[in-house]
Design a protein around this motif. Structure first.
Motif: not given
Lengths: 427, 369
Positions: B176, B221-222, B360-362, B364-365, B367-369
């Motif tokens: 992840k 699966v992360w 990392d910010a990109k 994680q964003a 991933l959350a989409k």
């Protein structure tokens, strides 16, 4: 000691046995009592102040603290004051010379790489720029090697870019709003606050998700805990004790064990899916996805936090005399009316206490979401943990933590206004 | 007056105790921090047990906090109270600690023993001395394992099979975080190995990598802990997944699960010691003594008896023997073995030091989409 209660017959103020007015004597003894009580709790007070308030205060202060730029590059920061970051012109030679002077000292103390990491939070590439340049600048002689503008641009062409200097100038204040802006998906630029590019916006989403999912978890805890607490309070003692053990046993079990157990149970090759396939409810190739998503987080956290809801509810329900319900029914109320108009209002303090506990606990959870949350079920606390232990961006972590704290306090205030904190009963 | 006297006598005792400790040249105990599990056990067996046998009276305390070592060292440094003597970290963390001035810089040939063939340490470790503060111990790889019974007749032999949902349907597990995943995605999107980091440094390149990852996003699966992938493989939850090669070794050889390793484009990385900056003289003397002995040719080769990570010294490689319990030859299981290392990928520390926050910010964003 019989004479202490000896009534005075003289006129004027009532006197104690030793002749002082009773009022003063009473005040003195009260004061002594208070001092004694204060002395008794002094160790606790000191402990709370030293081990709780101070570190939290320091951590919160980090969210605005920004001494590193001004401390590492004092001359440069002073010289940059007269430079306009929004113009397309590079700073003058004096700035470059001041920068070299600062850097020579910083490289000696090995502070320049720390500064690089700090500025890298704001602009990608600053970290290696400072590290690489440090080695070259070390070799320069401040007296003989000028002019420095070209020399520095020679070392790295990034020193010839306005943006590099604009970043230093923008973040040169001793306090900064930068971390707080970052915490709400914005950034500090020479022109003022601006939104982060859309591809990097994540934190507001996570704040919203944390609040929303915590509410869901609190609500499902209320639904599940209410009947259990009612049973506990109304069954005969022997049975209810057994039930209570069933509630307490998971409560005492390690959080990690329970979380991992859910992972095993809910996964696609797990027990629940196996059973569903076996009884034919679900086709083998369409096994349900119940873990590594929001559903998994909600299930696991509801289970883990359930005792925090049951116990306060139970303690409140226990004190409600069963005669009230009987009285209501004998006066002609239906079962529902008796419950809703007579019983339920008396349990509200228990629900309130449980909800506060569960909601505040779940807002700060990060281990469970990390293990079972996948990508859609993680909380803001997971980002805080990441910034504390991995990215080392403690300023941002502190800002995120501060916002979370303010949100919780705000909700607490709302709760106090709506329900009234005096109505909360923990036992 | 009594209070004053008590204070004075306490001070006297403290000073005396301090001097007594300073009398000996080396501290008698030290705290070593590592990762726990099989890896830490290999260090205890290969380094600490023999060291304590040869130095009676020395106690070594082990801590398992390496995954948050950087944060904790920074906190200890700010508090001015360094409680750790030697810390095991990955190379990227060592570089960061060195940058922040939290780790001690040293001269390799001075601190470390020469190889048993006489080559100075700086040559024996060679390129693996990636930082002035880093004492490499082992080479490990992040690579893929797959279920032999779930991949059909043609097992995957190419990293891009991970992105091929048609040939290998089912779930995969990926870490992840962007590191490694972005590189693999670009490699399978037709970017050549030499250009991966150039491409990844541009926003377009980052989008390209995320777009490639998008194609398998729903089947991933992360994971965040190294033990996740072996567990998921053992459960049959996933068809293939990335993790450290030592973990896969233990699933395959020790637990005999139907799992095999995919040695393609595995990412080499290093693990080793750093010495926290600011140790007292006698503590430093003890640590230096321990480090010199525990990283010599024989000790590094010994460690490979317990875990399938390659020794960081060139001179240790020929000495690698059999697994202590299983009795199998360890050399073919090392990420450095020529058969395994045909197509490896070199991790770029410098790049990730710069781009970690940004990407990392990109990531994680995304991933959350």
């Amino acid at each position: 000691m019989s004479d202490t209660t000896d009534p005075t017959t003289a006129s004027g103020p009532v006197l104690a046995a030793d002749g002082t007015p009773l009022k003063r004597s009473l005040a003195r003894s009260l004061r002594m009592q208070k001092t004694r009580a204060l002395l008794l709790i002094a160790p606790l007070l000191a402990f709370v102040l030293i081990s709780f308030v101070t570190p939290i205060g320091q951590m919160l202060y980090r969210s605005v603290e920004n001494d590193i730029v001004a401390d590492t590059l004092p001359l440069t920061v002073a010289e940059l004051k007269s430079w306009d970051a929004t113009s397309d012109e590079l700073p003058s030679e004096t700035v470059y010379e001041a920068f070299i002077r600062d850097m020579l000292i910083a490289v000696e103390a090995k502070n320049h790489t720390r500064l690089g990491s700090r500025l890298n939070y704001e602009k990608t590439g600053m970290s290696s720029l400072f590290r690489r340049s440090g080695r070259q600048i070390e070799k320069l002689n401040i007296e003989t090697d000028g002019p420095f503008k070209e020399a520095l641009i020679d070392i790295d062409k990034n020193w010839g870019e306005v943006e590099t200097w604009a970043t230093i100038k923008t973040h040169s204040g001793r306090t900064t709003s930068g971390y707080f802006l970052n915490a709400v998906d914005m950034q500090k630029t020479p022109e003022g606050a601006a939104w982060q590019p859309e591809s990097k916006q994540i934190l507001l989403t996570l704040f919203g998700r944390t609040l929303w999912m915590s509410l869901l978890i609190t609500f499902s805890c209320i639904l599940l805990a209410y009947p259990v607490a009612w049973l506990l309070a109304n069954l005969p003692t022997r049975t209810s004790n057994l039930l209570l053990i069933l509630v307490l046993l998971p409560f005492w079990t390690s959080l990690l064990v329970r979380t991992s157990a859910w992972k095993v149970m809910l996964q696609q090759q797990g027990v629940i899916n196996d059973v569903l396939v076996w009884i034919g409810l679900v086709a083998d190739e369409n096994r349900l996805v119940m873990i590594n998503n929001q559903f998994g987080t909600i299930v696991a956290m509801t289970h883990i936090l359930l005792p925090f809801m049951i116990l306060p509810m139970y303690s409140v329900m226990q004190t409600i005399p069963p005669t009230y319900l009987r009285a209501a029914k004998s006066l002609g109320a239906t079962d529902w009316t008796a419950f809703w108009r007579v019983y339920f209002p008396q349990t509200v303090p228990g629900i309130g206490a449980g909800s506060i506990l569960v909601f505040i606990l779940s807002i700060g959870y990060y281990i469970t979401p990390e293990i079972v949350g996948g990508t859609k079920g993680v909380f803001i606390s997971n980002r805080i943990a990441y910034h504390i232990s991995s990215s080392l961006n403690w300023g941002l972590a502190a800002a995120l933590g501060t916002i979370l704290l303010i949100v919780v306090l705000g909700l607490y205030w709302c709760y106090d206004r709506i329900v009234g904190i005096d109505n909360v009963k923990l036992g | 007056m009594t209070l004053k006297r008590t204070l004075a006598s306490t001070m006297a005792i403290l000073v005396a105790a301090g001097m007594a400790q300073a009398d000996g040249e080396m501290a008698s105990d030290m705290t070593i921090v590592s990762w726990g599990g099989a890896y830490q056990k290999s260090q205890v067996n290969a380094y600490a047990v023999p060291y304590m046998e040869n130095n009676a009276g020395v106690t070594i305390n082990w801590d398992e906090s390496s995954n948050e070592a950087v944060a904790k060292l920074r906190a200890q440094n700010e508090a001015g109270n360094i409680t750790w003597d030697l810390v095991d970290v990955v190379a990227a963390d060592a570089i960061r600690l060195c940058d922040e001035g939290l780790a001690m810089e040293f001269e390799a040939d001075e601190l470390l023993a020469p190889g048993d063939d006489g080559t100075p340490a700086s040559e024996d470790f060679g390129d693996l001395l990636v930082s002035d503060c880093f004492i490499p111990q082992i080479v490990y790889s992040t690579t893929f394992g797959y279920r032999t019974d779930l991949v059909g007749d043609t097992p995957p032999d190419d990293i891009c099979d991970v992105f091929d949902l048609e040939a290998y349907p089912g779930k995969r597990s990926l870490e992840k975080r962007p590191i490694n995943n972005m590189e693999w995605a670009l490699l399978c999107d037709g970017v050549s190995k030499d250009e991966v980091y150039d491409v990844l440094s541009t926003p377009e390149g980052q989008d390209k990598a995320l777009a490639k990852l998008d194609t398998i996003k729903d089947s991933v699966v992360w994971w965040s802990a190294g033990a996740d992938t072996p567990q998921l493989l053992a459960d049959g939850e996933i068809v293939m997944g990335s993790t450290y090669n030592g973990r896969l070794f233990s699933v395959i050889e020790e637990q005999k699960q139907p799992v095999a390793m995919l040695w393609d484009a595995q990412v080499f990385d290093l693990d080793g010691w750093i010495i926290p900056a600011g140790l007292s003289d006698e503590r430093l003397a003890r640590v230096k003594d321990f480090v010199r002995i525990s990283t010599d040719t024989q000790r590094l080769a010994d460690q490979a008896k317990y875990i399938s990570y390659g020794p960081a010294r060139k001179s240790s490689a020929p000495l690698v023997g059999k697994h202590i319990d299983l009795g199998i030859e360890m050399a073919p299981h090392m990420p450095t073995d020529p058969n395994n290392a045909k197509n490896t990928f070199l991790y770029n520390y410098e790049f990730w030091a710069d781009y970690r926050d940004d990407i990392d910010a990109k990531f994680q964003a995304w991933l959350a989409k």
